[in-house]
Design an enzyme around this catalytic site. Structure first.
Site, PDB file in Angstrom:
ATOM      1  N   ASP A  32       0.845  -1.191   0.000  1.00 48.75           N
ATOM      2  CA  ASP A  32       0.000   0.000   0.000  1.00 48.75           C
ATOM      3  C   ASP A  32       0.884   1.247   0.000  1.00 48.75           C
ATOM      4  O   ASP A  32       1.890   1.319   0.713  1.00 48.75           O
ATOM      5  CB  ASP A  32      -0.923   0.004   1.235  1.00 48.75           C
ATOM      6  N   ILE A  33       0.508   2.224  -0.795  1.00 51.13           N
ATOM      7  CA  ILE A  33       1.304   3.444  -0.948  1.00 51.13           C
ATOM      8  C   ILE A  33       1.277   4.298   0.329  1.00 51.13           C
ATOM      9  O   ILE A  33       2.179   5.095   0.564  1.00 51.13           O
ATOM     10  CB  ILE A  33       0.786   4.250  -2.169  1.00 51.13           C
ATOM     11  N   ASN A  96     -12.772  -3.330   2.595  1.00 44.76           N
ATOM     12  CA  ASN A  96     -13.714  -2.219   2.743  1.00 44.76           C
ATOM     13  C   ASN A  96     -14.685  -2.247   1.570  1.00 44.76           C
ATOM     14  O   ASN A  96     -14.259  -2.393   0.419  1.00 44.76           O
ATOM     15  CB  ASN A  96     -12.947  -0.893   2.759  1.00 44.76           C
ATOM     16  N   GLY A 102     -15.951   2.437   3.993  1.00 41.73           N
ATOM     17  CA  GLY A 102     -14.690   3.175   3.876  1.00 41.73           C
ATOM     18  C   GLY A 102     -13.912   2.873   2.609  1.00 41.73           C
ATOM     19  O   GLY A 102     -12.708   3.113   2.548  1.00 41.73           O
ATOM     20  N   GLN A 103     -14.595   2.344   1.573  1.00 43.90           N
ATOM     21  CA  GLN A 103     -13.889   2.020   0.323  1.00 43.90           C
ATOM     22  C   GLN A 103     -13.559   3.290  -0.448  1.00 43.90           C
ATOM     23  O   GLN A 103     -14.420   4.144  -0.646  1.00 43.90           O
ATOM     24  CB  GLN A 103     -14.754   1.085  -0.539  1.00 43.90           C
ATOM     25  N   HIS A 109     -10.272  -5.164  -3.532  1.00 45.49           N
ATOM     26  CA  HIS A 109      -8.939  -5.455  -3.004  1.00 45.49           C
ATOM     27  C   HIS A 109      -9.059  -5.826  -1.547  1.00 45.49           C
ATOM     28  O   HIS A 109      -9.981  -5.386  -0.857  1.00 45.49           O
ATOM     29  CB  HIS A 109      -8.002  -4.258  -3.179  1.00 45.49           C
ATOM     30  N   HIS A 111      -6.961  -5.856   2.060  1.00 44.72           N
ATOM     31  CA  HIS A 111      -5.809  -5.367   2.818  1.00 44.72           C
ATOM     32  C   HIS A 111      -5.268  -6.493   3.700  1.00 44.72           C
ATOM     33  O   HIS A 111      -6.043  -7.243   4.302  1.00 44.72           O
ATOM     34  CB  HIS A 111      -6.222  -4.225   3.751  1.00 44.72           C
TER      35      HIS A 111
HETATM   36  P1  AMP Z   1      -9.800   1.299   0.334  1.00 46.11           P
HETATM   37  O1  AMP Z   1     -10.094   2.412   1.262  1.00 46.11           O
HETATM   38  O2  AMP Z   1     -10.080  -0.057   0.944  1.00 46.11           O
HETATM   39  O3  AMP Z   1     -10.445   1.478  -1.017  1.00 46.11           O
HETATM   40  O4  AMP Z   1      -8.236   1.312   0.162  1.00 46.11           O
HETATM   41  C1  AMP Z   1      -7.563   1.852  -0.918  1.00 46.11           C
HETATM   42  C2  AMP Z   1      -6.103   1.757  -0.571  1.00 46.11           C
HETATM   43  O5  AMP Z   1      -5.355   1.900  -1.770  1.00 46.11           O
HETATM   44  C3  AMP Z   1      -5.613   2.818   0.403  1.00 46.11           C
HETATM   45  O6  AMP Z   1      -5.045   2.180   1.552  1.00 46.11           O
HETATM   46  C4  AMP Z   1      -4.563   3.576  -0.407  1.00 46.11           C
HETATM   47  O7  AMP Z   1      -3.458   3.977   0.384  1.00 46.11           O
HETATM   48  C5  AMP Z   1      -4.173   2.565  -1.455  1.00 46.11           C
HETATM   49  N1  AMP Z   1      -3.671   3.109  -2.705  1.00 46.11           N
HETATM   50  C6  AMP Z   1      -4.218   4.080  -3.470  1.00 46.11           C
HETATM   51  N2  AMP Z   1      -3.487   4.299  -4.572  1.00 46.11           N
HETATM   52  C7  AMP Z   1      -2.443   3.432  -4.521  1.00 46.11           C
HETATM   53  C8  AMP Z   1      -1.323   3.168  -5.356  1.00 46.11           C
HETATM   54  N3  AMP Z   1      -1.113   3.857  -6.498  1.00 46.11           N
HETATM   55  N4  AMP Z   1      -0.443   2.211  -4.986  1.00 46.11           N
HETATM   56  C9  AMP Z   1      -0.629   1.529  -3.839  1.00 46.11           C
HETATM   57  N5  AMP Z   1      -1.676   1.718  -3.007  1.00 46.11           N
HETATM   58  C10 AMP Z   1      -2.553   2.666  -3.325  1.00 46.11           C
END
Ligand code: AMP
Ligand code: ZN
Length: 123
Positions: A32-33, A96, A102-103, A109, A111
């Site tokens: 995760d970024i 999420n 909280g998506q 995806h 986590h």
């Molecule tokens: P969600 O809230 O479950 O939709 O989580 C989305 C997740 O994607 C968040 O934890 C972000 O930090 C992560 N995210 C968004 N863009 C990127 C990216 N380019 N590379 C890696 N993780 C990302």
């Protein structure tokens, strides 16, 4: 199959970079970024599915995909030094779903989070 302007489709297609730790024919796993814990991985299907709520319990392909995502988590955690063994270590998996879930990214995806507490809040 890949959706225009979907960030995870682009990462899966290699169009934008991601720190990959695993890939097979159906899934990629990246860091995760914006990590909420010492280990924060995202298990991302290559197929664009918007949310967990779009997966059908009676659809064998969806069953197999979700089973594969979940079953991969212990291996990923172990490989990254956060497996659960002898009553110690461990990890958390989270999907999420929708605004109340909280998506933020509307491409399914999962986590995988692990490491010493406290963790940052997610959403
Ligand atoms: P969600 O809230 O479950 O939709 O989580 C989305 C997740 O994607 C968040 O934890 C972000 O930090 C992560 N995210 C968004 N863009 C990127 C990216 N380019 N590379 C890696 N993780 C990302
Ligand atoms: Zn997508």
């Amino acid at each position: 199959m890949s959706h225009e302007n979907c960030i995870f489709c682009k990462i899966a297609a290699g169009q934008i970079p991601g720190k990959r730790v695993f890939e097979d024919d159906q899934l990629i796993v990246i860091h995760d970024i914006n990590p909420a814990a010492k280990l924060h991985l995202l298990v991302i299907p290559k197929r664009h599915i918007e949310t967990l709520a779009d997966c059908l319990p009676e659809n064998p392909a969806d069953q197999a995909l979700l089973g594969r995502m979940l079953a991969l988590a212990p291996n990923l955690a172990r490989e990254q030094g956060h497996g659960y063994a002898d009553g110690a270590g461990g990890f958390r998996v989270v999907i999420n779903t929708g605004p109340d879930g909280g998506q933020e990214v509307y491409h399914l995806h999962m986590h995988v989070l692990a490491g010493p507490r406290p963790w940052k809040r997610m959403g």
